[in-house]
Design a protein around this motif. Structure first.
Motif, mmCIF file in Angstrom:
data_model
loop_
_atom_site.group_PDB
_atom_site.id
_atom_site.type_symbol
_atom_site.label_atom_id
_atom_site.label_comp_id
_atom_site.label_asym_id
_atom_site.label_seq_id
_atom_site.Cartn_x
_atom_site.Cartn_y
_atom_site.Cartn_z
ATOM 1 N N PHE B 109 0.825 -1.214 0.000
ATOM 2 C CA PHE B 109 0.000 0.000 0.000
ATOM 3 C C PHE B 109 0.863 1.269 0.000
ATOM 4 O O PHE B 109 0.588 2.234 -0.721
ATOM 5 C CB PHE B 109 -0.929 -0.071 1.220
ATOM 6 C CG PHE B 109 -1.627 1.201 1.593
ATOM 7 C CD1 PHE B 109 -2.594 1.751 0.770
ATOM 8 C CD2 PHE B 109 -1.332 1.839 2.800
ATOM 9 C CE1 PHE B 109 -3.251 2.910 1.131
ATOM 10 C CE2 PHE B 109 -1.987 3.002 3.166
ATOM 11 C CZ PHE B 109 -2.947 3.545 2.322
ATOM 12 N N HIS B 110 1.927 1.268 0.808
ATOM 13 C CA HIS B 110 2.820 2.423 0.874
ATOM 14 C C HIS B 110 3.660 2.562 -0.395
ATOM 15 O O HIS B 110 3.976 3.669 -0.817
ATOM 16 C CB HIS B 110 3.758 2.288 2.079
ATOM 17 C CG HIS B 110 3.316 3.110 3.236
ATOM 18 N ND1 HIS B 110 3.837 4.342 3.511
ATOM 19 C CD2 HIS B 110 2.371 2.877 4.171
ATOM 20 C CE1 HIS B 110 3.251 4.836 4.588
ATOM 21 N NE2 HIS B 110 2.352 3.962 5.011
ATOM 22 N N VAL B 111 4.062 1.420 -0.964
ATOM 23 C CA VAL B 111 4.848 1.447 -2.202
ATOM 24 C C VAL B 111 4.027 2.164 -3.274
ATOM 25 O O VAL B 111 4.525 3.037 -3.985
ATOM 26 C CB VAL B 111 5.201 0.007 -2.646
ATOM 27 C CG1 VAL B 111 5.867 0.016 -4.031
ATOM 28 C CG2 VAL B 111 6.101 -0.672 -1.615
ATOM 29 N N ARG B 112 2.741 1.838 -3.307
ATOM 30 C CA ARG B 112 1.841 2.396 -4.316
ATOM 31 C C ARG B 112 1.472 3.853 -3.993
ATOM 32 O O ARG B 112 1.562 4.723 -4.834
ATOM 33 C CB ARG B 112 0.578 1.537 -4.378
ATOM 34 C CG ARG B 112 -0.336 1.787 -5.571
ATOM 35 C CD ARG B 112 -1.488 0.771 -5.581
ATOM 36 N NE ARG B 112 -2.340 0.907 -4.408
ATOM 37 C CZ ARG B 112 -2.550 -0.039 -3.473
ATOM 38 N NH1 ARG B 112 -1.947 -1.217 -3.568
ATOM 39 N NH2 ARG B 112 -3.347 0.186 -2.455
ATOM 40 N N GLU B 113 1.055 4.113 -2.732
ATOM 41 C CA GLU B 113 0.442 5.396 -2.404
ATOM 42 C C GLU B 113 1.435 6.459 -1.921
ATOM 43 O O GLU B 113 1.188 7.635 -2.092
ATOM 44 C CB GLU B 113 -0.659 5.215 -1.345
ATOM 45 C CG GLU B 113 -1.841 4.392 -1.812
ATOM 46 C CD GLU B 113 -2.588 5.036 -2.980
ATOM 47 O OE1 GLU B 113 -2.462 6.270 -3.158
ATOM 48 O OE2 GLU B 113 -3.277 4.307 -3.716
ATOM 49 N N ALA B 114 2.499 6.058 -1.257
ATOM 50 C CA ALA B 114 3.424 7.051 -0.724
ATOM 51 C C ALA B 114 4.656 7.163 -1.619
ATOM 52 O O ALA B 114 5.041 8.249 -2.038
ATOM 53 C CB ALA B 114 3.822 6.695 0.697
ATOM 54 N N LEU B 115 5.262 5.996 -1.959
ATOM 55 C CA LEU B 115 6.465 6.030 -2.790
ATOM 56 C C LEU B 115 6.095 6.192 -4.268
ATOM 57 O O LEU B 115 6.841 6.788 -5.047
ATOM 58 C CB LEU B 115 7.251 4.726 -2.565
ATOM 59 C CG LEU B 115 8.752 4.760 -2.789
ATOM 60 C CD1 LEU B 115 9.423 5.850 -1.978
ATOM 61 C CD2 LEU B 115 9.371 3.398 -2.435
ATOM 62 N N ARG B 116 4.927 5.641 -4.655
ATOM 63 C CA ARG B 116 4.419 5.718 -6.032
ATOM 64 C C ARG B 116 5.364 5.121 -7.066
ATOM 65 O O ARG B 116 5.691 5.748 -8.082
ATOM 66 C CB ARG B 116 4.070 7.172 -6.398
ATOM 67 C CG ARG B 116 2.998 7.737 -5.484
ATOM 68 C CD ARG B 116 2.660 9.154 -5.877
ATOM 69 N NE ARG B 116 1.506 9.615 -5.108
ATOM 70 C CZ ARG B 116 0.867 10.743 -5.340
ATOM 71 N NH1 ARG B 116 1.242 11.526 -6.317
ATOM 72 N NH2 ARG B 116 -0.163 11.095 -4.606
ATOM 73 N N VAL B 117 5.831 3.922 -6.743
ATOM 74 C CA VAL B 117 6.644 3.161 -7.719
ATOM 75 C C VAL B 117 6.073 1.744 -7.783
ATOM 76 O O VAL B 117 5.207 1.374 -6.984
ATOM 77 C CB VAL B 117 8.139 3.101 -7.314
ATOM 78 C CG1 VAL B 117 8.754 4.503 -7.257
ATOM 79 C CG2 VAL B 117 8.333 2.363 -5.995
ATOM 80 N N SER B 118 6.572 0.947 -8.720
ATOM 81 C CA SER B 118 6.108 -0.436 -8.841
ATOM 82 C C SER B 118 6.711 -1.272 -7.720
ATOM 83 O O SER B 118 7.715 -0.892 -7.099
ATOM 84 C CB SER B 118 6.515 -1.021 -10.188
ATOM 85 O OG SER B 118 7.902 -1.298 -10.168
#
Lengths: 520, 520
Positions: B109-118
């Motif tokens: 969830f954080h990879v997608r929403e906070a870091l915004r990478v795959s």
């Protein structure tokens, strides 16, 4: 969803806190607040050991509780007397509560060294006391003192004490970690064993000496306990008891146990603040769930993430416990709190009015200055009424002067106030004495106003609290005054803040009078 | 005995506390103190994100640490740059610490929403960053951000992130409960699984949002973790981090893990106080292990038991953490309490003297009048000294007068005191203003006495609390004033009780000054 019962002992164990000295009046106010909040049991004190507590129970009898059952605490009867002759047991019964909790020894070491009786005598004391009370009181709980230490030292004997209480009719066996030294792993293991062996509800009573009391309470529930004892804000002797303000959201939101309704849970911050104020203590900013910092976010990226998706850096929605997210942007949750308050106060106001936003801003500004409206809801109501034009002035001050004089050591100083004011243009100039400057001003102000507003004759100043607020860098220390007033039917709290204690007191006094006059 | 390593992050995560703003100088002082205390690792800050931290590391390089290794904190490199070009990573290396800790995302969830990478890019960021640093820094730890939430949401992916860090050469995988919402049961289960699956040291980094951070850290160690991260006094953002001041004694004394020596452990109270002072915060009396109330006992029977056998009501010997047993003076106190106090005050008095009984009687009488000595030990010490003839008068009051005046609404009142007194027959007559009558009297009294006793110049009034005591039937309400004073090295509390607030304040002020002058 298994139901877990909450047993609050703020008024007994909590009152053992080093800095706390609740008056009977304080205890009655906390009782009413906790009943409204809806904990299942409220332990009021130890009537057999403390005359103040006996007085509390005499007055509490007159109150009708809506949600909670009142409990009185006592110990097993003295070995030297039959249970029916023990004056402490008599005091306990004369409290006439629907619940009684009896503490008894379960650790053989304590039976020998503290109680100084034989192991069998201790079992008899437990059994006699509980069966005697069970015939006279609907619910009797057994507080198994030092159970975890006792069970480690002599499991066979510790278990015997539980069985003695259970056979005598106890409704719940509350396992106490009296010294607060037990680790969560051991708590879980022991509770599981007892729940497996004995077919009777088990409770947990944890102390915080190892900073594990909240976790230990939650672990005990996961292991089968169905009652949790603790105090508001973790007050209590030494390092305090399990903090119910953290235990309750943990049970409800994390372990998904039924213990209070969602609506009540939203009041938990208010309950926490209320007890802090009555205790005359400072709010702890980092207090889990309800502290001012509990959902406060620093740092840029962090904040933008948390605003888009609160769950990125918040373990629960703060609104569920009556708190709110604090970031460097103006938040709507503040507004929803105000709207809730407006409803609470039964004011007829459009909740979408831009004036609500104005109140949010004003409130933040006042809180920055050191105002605190928990414990002073009358001042808060006045603030709302002022913003909505529902307030009017009742008098104009021309000026006052107070003189305190002490002319020798050993003499009580005299305090005399003079005041001049006008009501609808009519001047009044009078004077009064008092037990100190604030009391003298209060007397003079009332004397001047009673001619115009005779209903003020009913108003009494019930409590007066002063707190010095920590000074910021380069600023003067401020003083916050909280006043509680009452008439024949109501009580209300008001607040004033200033660098000058007389000014802070004056603000709170004027609010108190205006609140009374606006209510009619 | 398995060795557990302590990783302190007071200077990085602790510095995120809402009320704290450490200067570089403060940070260097805490660094030296923690090194002396002997934690294994000290995280100094985030040089790539905070210029003040970069400055700290430049200065810290000049210090020689004897016991601890200094660590610098950073995040995985930016996706838009190769690791070798990322300026944050350069800053991190320029701190030249023997240890670097890298935080990375483990929650999809954080990879997608906070870091915004795959998801794959995030794995690459972890792997690249750690292998690049591992070639340049002796020890590299991986802080697995939000690991417990991530593992619950997507265990397969969360595990992949750990494996990426491990394969890249990380020396320890630190599982972070970043939002502080995980319950002890789940912490234990998850740590056990990870320790079973991966053959690499595992650490725990807990936050206190559920008031479980200390317990969660201890449970993690019981489940196989070998590094514990936390802060002194639990400082940190929101509700703070795991409090090392409670974790360390828990590990050492309860779980019997080797982490600091017995000698170091006895310094832990001093370390806690030191950081509190540098943080400019107040000591928390109920703080487990090291608080002033942590081993304080009220209540008569209880006290006689704990004096004979401390283990009856103490989970550890307080001396092991540099603390000590305190017996509180309260309405339940008896002669054994007084004798303990006399010893605490280091007074040379025969404990069997009939004067001890006289003090017990006087104390009960004073407590009936509303005195409370728990926050006013200096007044109690004076009471003892008076009874034993160890007290003398330092001045005689001729009289004082205070005038408070407010001449219109909105104006802060003025307060002015005049005082006349004699010291050894020499008269002094002076005046002073103040923020209210008590402050004005305090200022005037000190101004008059400083001529004769220059040591009073160091004394400051730190806190002032007022409480109205509920009136008994047919009596006037009394007021209790508690004053806290301090000089450069000590703090002391005094009390006054009277129907008149000015008189009660006067008593407490005079006690404060006499206490200081008797101590010399």
């Amino acid at each position: 969803m298994r139901k877990i019962e909450i047993y609050d002992t703020t008024l007994r164990d909590g009152a053992q806190s080093e800095d706390i000295s609740f008056s009977v009046e304080d205890k009655l106010r906390i009782l009413a607040k906790l009943d409204k909040f809806g904990v299942h049991y409220i332990e009021g004190g130890w009537p057999g050991a403390n005359p103040k507590d006996a007085d509390f129970f005499r007055q509490a009898k007159k109150l009708k509780l809506n949600n909670s059952k009142l409990s009185a605490f006592g110990a097993t009867h003295r070995a030297s007397l039959p249970v029916s002759k023990d004056p402490s047991i008599k005091e306990l019964l004369s409290a006439r509560t629907p619940v009684v909790t009896i503490v008894g020894k379960t650790w053989d070491f304590h039976v020998r060294e503290a109680l100084r009786v034989s192991q069998q005598t201790n079992l008899d004391l437990i059994s006699n006391t509980i069966s005697y009370l069970k015939k006279r009181v609907p619910q009797v709980f057994f507080d198994a003192e030092h159970f975890f230490d006792g069970y480690k030292a002599n499991p066979e004997y510790a278990l015997k004490t539980l069985k003695a209480a259970s056979s005598a009719g106890a409704d719940c066996l509350v396992l106490c970690d009296t010294n607060g030294g037990t680790m969560p792993g051991e708590i879980g293991e022991t509770v599981r064993e007892i729940v497996r062996i004995l077919d009777i509800p088990v409770g947990i009573h944890a102390h915080n000496d190892s900073e594990c009391a909240v976790a230990n309470s939650l672990v005990a529930v996961e292991s089968g306990a169905s009652q949790v004892q603790g105090t508001i804000n973790g007050l209590g002797e030494r390092c305090g008891n399990a903090n119910l303000i953290s235990v309750i959201p943990g049970l409800k939101l994390k372990l998904k146990k039924n213990c209070v309704t969602d609506n009540k849970l939203r009041k938990i911050k208010e309950v926490s603040r209320f007890v802090t104020e009555i205790s005359n203590l400072r709010h702890f900013k980092r207090q889990p769930y309800v502290g001012d910092s509990a959902f406060a976010h620093k740092g840029g990226i962090h904040v933008s993430a948390v605003v888009r998706h609160p769950e990125t850096y918040e373990h629960i929605r703060p609104e569920r416990v009556g708190n709110y997210q604090r970031v460097l942007v103006s938040d709507l949750s503040g507004r929803s709190n105000i709207i809730r308050k407006i409803k609470d106060f039964k004011l007829k106001i459009d909740p979408d009015s831009p004036k609500v936003f104005q109140i949010v801003r004003e409130l933040k500004e006042l809180e920055n200055q050191g105002f605190q409206f928990e414990g002073a809801e009358a001042s808060f109501e006045l603030l709302i009424k002022k913003t909505f034009g529902l307030h009017r002035r009742f008098f104009d001050l021309t000026g006052f002067r107070v003189i305190d004089e002490k002319r020798k050591e050993g003499e009580t100083p005299s305090s005399e106030a003079t005041i001049m004011l006008t009501v609808d243009g009519k001047p009044e100039h009078t004077a009064a004495t008092g037990n100190g400057p604030v009391n003298a001003i209060d007397n003079a102000l009332r004397k001047a106003l009673e001619k115009f507003y005779p209903q003020l004759k009913d108003v009494k100043l019930l409590d007066y609290k002063v707190r010095v607020l920590t000074a910021g860098v380069g600023t003067k220390a401020k003083v916050r005054v909280l006043i509680e007033s009452g008439d024949k039917t109501h009580k209300w709290g008001t607040v004033g803040v200033s660098e000058n204690i007389i000014e802070a007191s004056w603000q709170a006094l004027v609010d108190s009078i205006e609140y009374k006059l606006l209510r009619g």
